[in-house]
Design an enzyme around this catalytic site. Structure first.
Site, PDB file in Angstrom:
ATOM      1  CG  HIS A  70      35.680  -8.718  22.993  1.00  0.00           C
ATOM      2  ND1 HIS A  70      35.193  -8.723  24.285  1.00  0.00           N
ATOM      3  CD2 HIS A  70      34.928  -9.618  22.312  1.00  0.00           C
ATOM      4  CE1 HIS A  70      34.205  -9.612  24.376  1.00  0.00           C
ATOM      5  NE2 HIS A  70      34.021 -10.166  23.193  1.00  0.00           N
TER       6      HIS A  70
ATOM      7  CG  ASP B  99      42.985  -1.834  25.745  1.00  0.00           C
ATOM      8  OD1 ASP B  99      42.325  -2.773  25.272  1.00  0.00           O
ATOM      9  OD2 ASP B  99      43.688  -1.937  26.758  1.00  0.00           O
TER      10      ASP B  99
HETATM   11  O1  F6P Z   1      40.487  -8.802  24.209  1.00  0.00           O
HETATM   12  C1  F6P Z   1      41.131  -9.434  23.206  1.00  0.00           C
HETATM   13  C2  F6P Z   1      41.509 -10.871  23.513  1.00  0.00           C
HETATM   14  O2  F6P Z   1      42.067 -11.488  22.389  1.00  0.00           O
HETATM   15  C3  F6P Z   1      40.334 -11.720  23.929  1.00  0.00           C
HETATM   16  O3  F6P Z   1      39.633 -12.267  22.847  1.00  0.00           O
HETATM   17  C4  F6P Z   1      41.022 -12.750  24.776  1.00  0.00           C
HETATM   18  O4  F6P Z   1      40.172 -13.256  25.737  1.00  0.00           O
HETATM   19  C5  F6P Z   1      42.169 -11.966  25.428  1.00  0.00           C
HETATM   20  O5  F6P Z   1      42.462 -10.934  24.544  1.00  0.00           O
HETATM   21  C6  F6P Z   1      43.352 -12.840  25.774  1.00  0.00           C
HETATM   22  O6  F6P Z   1      44.012 -13.248  24.622  1.00  0.00           O
HETATM   23  P1  F6P Z   1      44.467 -14.732  24.313  1.00  0.00           P
HETATM   24  O7  F6P Z   1      43.259 -15.596  24.246  1.00  0.00           O
HETATM   25  O8  F6P Z   1      45.195 -14.605  23.019  1.00  0.00           O
HETATM   26  O9  F6P Z   1      45.362 -15.151  25.443  1.00  0.00           O
END
Ligand code: F6P
Length: 462
Positions: A159, A366
């Site tokens: 992602h 991003d």
């Molecule tokens: O988009 C990257 C990401 O790490 C996703 O995998 C995740 O859903 C989001 O950011 C939120 O991050 P975290 O799970 O660390 O709160």
């Protein structure tokens, strides 16, 4: 389509009969699981002491989808999640090797959690499903599953951006990390640029050879693809139109009076470029007196990864910048910055986007940035707002009708804010139409179907 086993670091199990929230990755993956059938495995967000760790994952079924979730121990959370995933891979993949904090014990903790996840996933498999793994936390998972004898096709979707080969080598142990990643049958990236970066690393770092659909390495083919994540345009537009009349959004509208709203919404994360955005707004107020009293910048930054120092420090920086701008420019009837360190329901956010004249999405780097796409989808076609978008967000490759900025150019961002605030209605409509056409062509539904079709192709002929 085949039954699925989806794996992601974090899994939010919906409550039974909960109305699904509009948009978002969770909805896309749940949609794929609802149609294909299957299980979603991952961390349930809880942290427990090692003695309290259950032997097997907790299993819940909601609306026909199985959720197999597990907590992390305090040590796993520190080493795997806060450590290697979010203090090494996250800054590295977002162009910020200087922020990496590499510790061998974190690297070992990351490997150990992937090993544990693989051991817990293997018994959940039936025989012919597709295994679809998400994000940087889980790069070694295919290697671990193969070591347990798992034969099914295993795909990976990243992602976040993939670092250039030069940058990747700033990470100690990069070669082994890349070797384990190469055990996936298919690696899908957000953009063609990310795909090229991965292929370059596989070729120059591991001695792979470019073939039609990926890279030939150690007598097997690692297929690669670029498929940008999309949004459900119609659902988002309907929710935005509905919530625009909600009490909460109406309270925002009446608090603004005749003033124009510029909005930014993200997790409080240093990759999002928030200090630069605040500086650009200050520069706008410094250089354009006509904006005084007429423009409000509302920044919503939801709390995130708070036990990592860099995130806590960012919170202080933003509070001080917001206080400084308000101290310098506020008047008895106007506060230029509204800084909200809290989380709002997606429905409210969509209503806020529709109310805003300008959406500011200016990350330093991003993978995609779905807020940019959701902002566009939420607009009123008759009177759409304008998106100011960083050229370093993955979404910039598709949304070339946004006003694109470089987030390191403070004066350029201030000029872009002025251009967006003063854009005539005709131009706003033209730009919006062109963006919404792109979003409709690359929908969320097409994204997951495409990814799974690509993965199905990797299945060996019977
Ligand atoms: O988009 C990257 C990401 O790490 C996703 O995998 C995740 O859903 C989001 O950011 C939120 O991050 P975290 O799970 O660390 O709160």
């Amino acid at each position: 389509m085949s039954r699925l086993l989806v794996v992601s670091n974090r899994v939010n199990v919906p409550r039974k009969r909960q109305k699904p929230q509009a948009g978002g990755m969770a909805v896309a993956l749940a949609g794929a699981l609802a149609e294909c059938g299957g299980i979603w495995f991952g961390w349930n967000g809880r942290v427990v002491e090692a003695e309290a760790m259950p032997e097997s994952p907790e299993f819940t079924e909601v609306d026909g989808i199985g959720y197999a979730t597990t907590p992390l121990t305090a040590m796993e959370h520190e080493r795997y999640y806060a450590g290697f995933a979010n203090s090494v891979l996250w800054p590295l993949c977002h162009f910020m090797p200087g922020r990496m904090q590499y510790r061998r014990e974190d690297r070992a903790g990351y490997a150990a959690v992937n090993q544990r996840f693989a051991r817990q996933i293997a018994p959940l498999l039936g025989g012919d499903e597709l295994i679809w793994v998400h994000d940087y936390h889980l790069a070694p998972l295919a290697a671990e599953l193969r070591a347990l004898g798992v034969q099914q096709p295993i795909g990976f979707f990243l992602h976040i951006p993939f670092p250039s080969f030069g940058l990747l080598r700033a990470m100690p142990d990069w070669r082994q990390w890349l070797e384990t990643l190469a055990h996936f049958d298919l690696i899908t990236l957000q953009t063609p640029e990310d795909r090229r970066a991965l292929e370059t690393a596989l070729v120059y770092g591991l001695g792979g050879r470019v073939v039609d659909d990926g890279i030939r390495l150690h007598d097997r083919t690692v297929r690669t693809a670029a498929r940008p994540v999309g949004v459900e345009v119609d659902q988002l537009a309907a929710t935005a139109a509905e919530t625009a009349h909600s009490r909460r959004v109406q309270r925002l509208v009446s608090s603004l009076g005749q003033r124009e709203l510029m909005i930014g919404v993200e997790r409080l994360d240093y990759s999002k470029g928030l200090p630069n955005r605040f500086d650009a707004y200050e520069h706008l107020l410094e250089t354009r007196r006509q904006r005084h009293g007429r423009t409000v910048f509302m920044q919503i930054a939801s709390p995130s990864r708070e036990d990592i120092d860099a995130y806590a420090r960012l919170q202080e920086t933003l509070e001080s910048k917001a206080g400084h701008i308000n101290g310098r420019y506020a008047d008895f009837d106007w506060v230029p910055v509204r800084y909200l360190h809290k989380t709002f329901a997606r429905g409210s956010l969509l209503g806020f986007y529709r109310t805003a004249r300008v959406g500011l999405v200016t990350p330093l780097r991003d993978g995609m940035n779905l807020v940019a796409k959701e902002f566009v989808a939420a607009q009123d076609p008759e009177d759409p707002g304008v998106l100011v978008l960083s050229e370093l967000a993955g979404a910039a490759a598709e949304l070339d009708a946004a006003i694109q900025v470089n987030p390191n150019d403070i004066e350029g961002m201030a000029e872009a804010m002025e251009e967006a605030l003063s854009m005539p209605l005709n131009e706003r409509r033209d730009r919006w139409r062109s963006q919404i056409t792109v979003l409709r062509a690359n929908s969320l539904d097409q994204w997951w179907r495409g990814c799974l079709r690509d993965l199905e192709v990797t299945r060996p002929a019977p």
